[in-house]
Design a protein around this motif. Structure first.
Motif, short mmCIF file in Angstrom:
data_model
loop_
_atom_site.label_atom_id
_atom_site.label_comp_id
_atom_site.label_asym_id
_atom_site.label_seq_id
_atom_site.Cartn_x
_atom_site.Cartn_y
_atom_site.Cartn_z
N VAL A 42 -13.07 -70.76 -6.01
CA VAL A 42 -12.71 -70.41 -4.64
C VAL A 42 -11.19 -70.45 -4.55
N CYS A 43 -10.61 -69.32 -4.25
CA CYS A 43 -9.15 -69.18 -4.23
C CYS A 43 -8.66 -69.02 -2.80
N ARG A 44 -7.49 -69.58 -2.53
CA ARG A 44 -6.90 -69.49 -1.20
C ARG A 44 -5.41 -69.18 -1.33
N ALA A 45 -4.90 -68.48 -0.32
CA ALA A 45 -3.48 -68.18 -0.29
C ALA A 45 -3.06 -67.98 1.16
N PRO A 46 -1.80 -68.28 1.46
CA PRO A 46 -1.29 -67.95 2.79
C PRO A 46 -1.15 -66.44 2.89
N GLY A 47 -0.91 -65.95 4.07
CA GLY A 47 -0.63 -64.53 4.11
C GLY A 47 -1.15 -63.76 5.29
N ARG A 48 -1.82 -64.40 6.22
CA ARG A 48 -2.26 -63.67 7.40
C ARG A 48 -1.37 -64.05 8.58
N ALA A 49 -1.19 -63.10 9.47
CA ALA A 49 -0.32 -63.33 10.62
C ALA A 49 -0.83 -64.45 11.52
N ASP A 50 -2.16 -64.67 11.51
CA ASP A 50 -2.71 -65.72 12.37
C ASP A 50 -2.60 -67.11 11.74
N GLY A 51 -2.00 -67.21 10.56
CA GLY A 51 -1.79 -68.50 9.92
C GLY A 51 -2.99 -69.05 9.18
N ARG A 52 -4.10 -68.35 9.19
CA ARG A 52 -5.31 -68.85 8.53
C ARG A 52 -5.32 -68.60 7.03
N GLY A 53 -4.50 -67.70 6.57
CA GLY A 53 -4.50 -67.39 5.15
C GLY A 53 -5.66 -66.50 4.76
N VAL A 54 -5.85 -66.37 3.46
CA VAL A 54 -6.95 -65.57 2.92
C VAL A 54 -7.68 -66.41 1.88
N ALA A 55 -8.91 -66.08 1.65
CA ALA A 55 -9.71 -66.77 0.63
C ALA A 55 -10.59 -65.74 -0.05
N TRP A 56 -10.89 -65.99 -1.32
CA TRP A 56 -11.76 -65.11 -2.08
C TRP A 56 -12.41 -65.92 -3.20
N ILE A 57 -13.41 -65.33 -3.81
CA ILE A 57 -14.08 -65.97 -4.94
C ILE A 57 -13.75 -65.19 -6.20
N ASP A 58 -13.28 -65.88 -7.20
CA ASP A 58 -12.93 -65.24 -8.47
C ASP A 58 -14.19 -65.23 -9.35
N PHE A 59 -15.06 -64.27 -9.07
CA PHE A 59 -16.33 -64.19 -9.80
C PHE A 59 -16.12 -63.95 -11.29
N ALA A 60 -15.04 -63.27 -11.66
CA ALA A 60 -14.79 -62.99 -13.07
C ALA A 60 -14.45 -64.26 -13.85
N ALA A 61 -14.02 -65.32 -13.16
CA ALA A 61 -13.59 -66.54 -13.84
C ALA A 61 -14.64 -67.65 -13.86
N VAL A 62 -15.79 -67.45 -13.23
CA VAL A 62 -16.73 -68.57 -13.08
C VAL A 62 -17.25 -69.12 -14.41
N SER A 63 -17.34 -68.29 -15.42
CA SER A 63 -17.88 -68.79 -16.69
C SER A 63 -17.01 -69.89 -17.29
N ALA A 64 -15.75 -69.94 -16.92
CA ALA A 64 -14.86 -71.00 -17.42
C ALA A 64 -15.19 -72.36 -16.82
N TYR A 65 -15.98 -72.38 -15.76
CA TYR A 65 -16.22 -73.63 -15.04
C TYR A 65 -17.66 -74.12 -15.07
N VAL A 66 -18.56 -73.43 -15.74
CA VAL A 66 -19.98 -73.78 -15.66
C VAL A 66 -20.38 -74.94 -16.56
N GLY A 67 -19.57 -75.30 -17.52
CA GLY A 67 -19.92 -76.35 -18.47
C GLY A 67 -20.42 -77.64 -17.87
N PRO A 68 -19.66 -78.27 -16.96
CA PRO A 68 -20.08 -79.57 -16.43
C PRO A 68 -21.10 -79.51 -15.29
N MET A 69 -21.56 -78.33 -14.92
CA MET A 69 -22.49 -78.19 -13.80
C MET A 69 -23.93 -78.50 -14.23
N SER A 70 -24.76 -78.80 -13.24
CA SER A 70 -26.18 -78.96 -13.54
C SER A 70 -26.74 -77.60 -13.93
#
Length: 130
Positions: A42-70
């Motif tokens: 789950v990625c976040r960055a500033p950048g919206r005029a309302d101050g809330r920023g933006v967020a996205w999911i880096d689906f291409a990178a998830v395989s790097a993180y699945v090792g310690p998961m159930s």
């Protein structure tokens, strides 16, 4: 201030809006508890005029993180990545999906229906008691 909880989920939904497969994959992770501020895909960055920023999911990178998961969490995360239709996202073996619990299996089915164009799949799941 970083987006948290409901605000983060609102930002993720806004990012995915308009692409059924991406919406479905994002909603699946939110409902499965796999789209929180501490999840590294789950990625976040500033950048919206309302101050809330933006967020996205880096689906291409998830395989790097699945090792310690159930195993069940890993299957849900990989299913969401596969469903997202993002280039370079990892794939899940469909046979592995039969080994998730009933609640998560309901989530997977709702996500698949949503990705197929049935945008009310989550409401139908809620009406059915899921």
């Amino acid at each position: 201030m970083p987006a948290q909880g409901g605000q983060l989920h609102d930002l993720l939904r806004a990012w995915a809006r308009g692409i059924d497969a991406l919406e479905a994959a994002t909603e699946l992770l939110i409902r499965a508890g796999l789209a929180g501020p501490t999840h590294p895909w789950v990625c976040r960055a500033p950048g919206r005029a309302d101050g809330r920023g933006v967020a996205w999911i880096d689906f291409a990178a998830v395989s790097a993180y699945v090792g310690p998961m159930s195993p069940s969490e890993r299957r849900v995360l990989l299913f969401a990545a596969s469903l997202s239709d993002v280039d370079a996202a990892p794939a899940v073996r469909l046979g592995d999906l039969t080994r998730v619990g009933p609640r998560r299996l309901d989530l997977l089915a709702a996500a698949l229906r949503h990705a197929g164009g049935q945008r009310d799949a989550w409401r139908e799941r809620a009406r059915a008691g899921g």
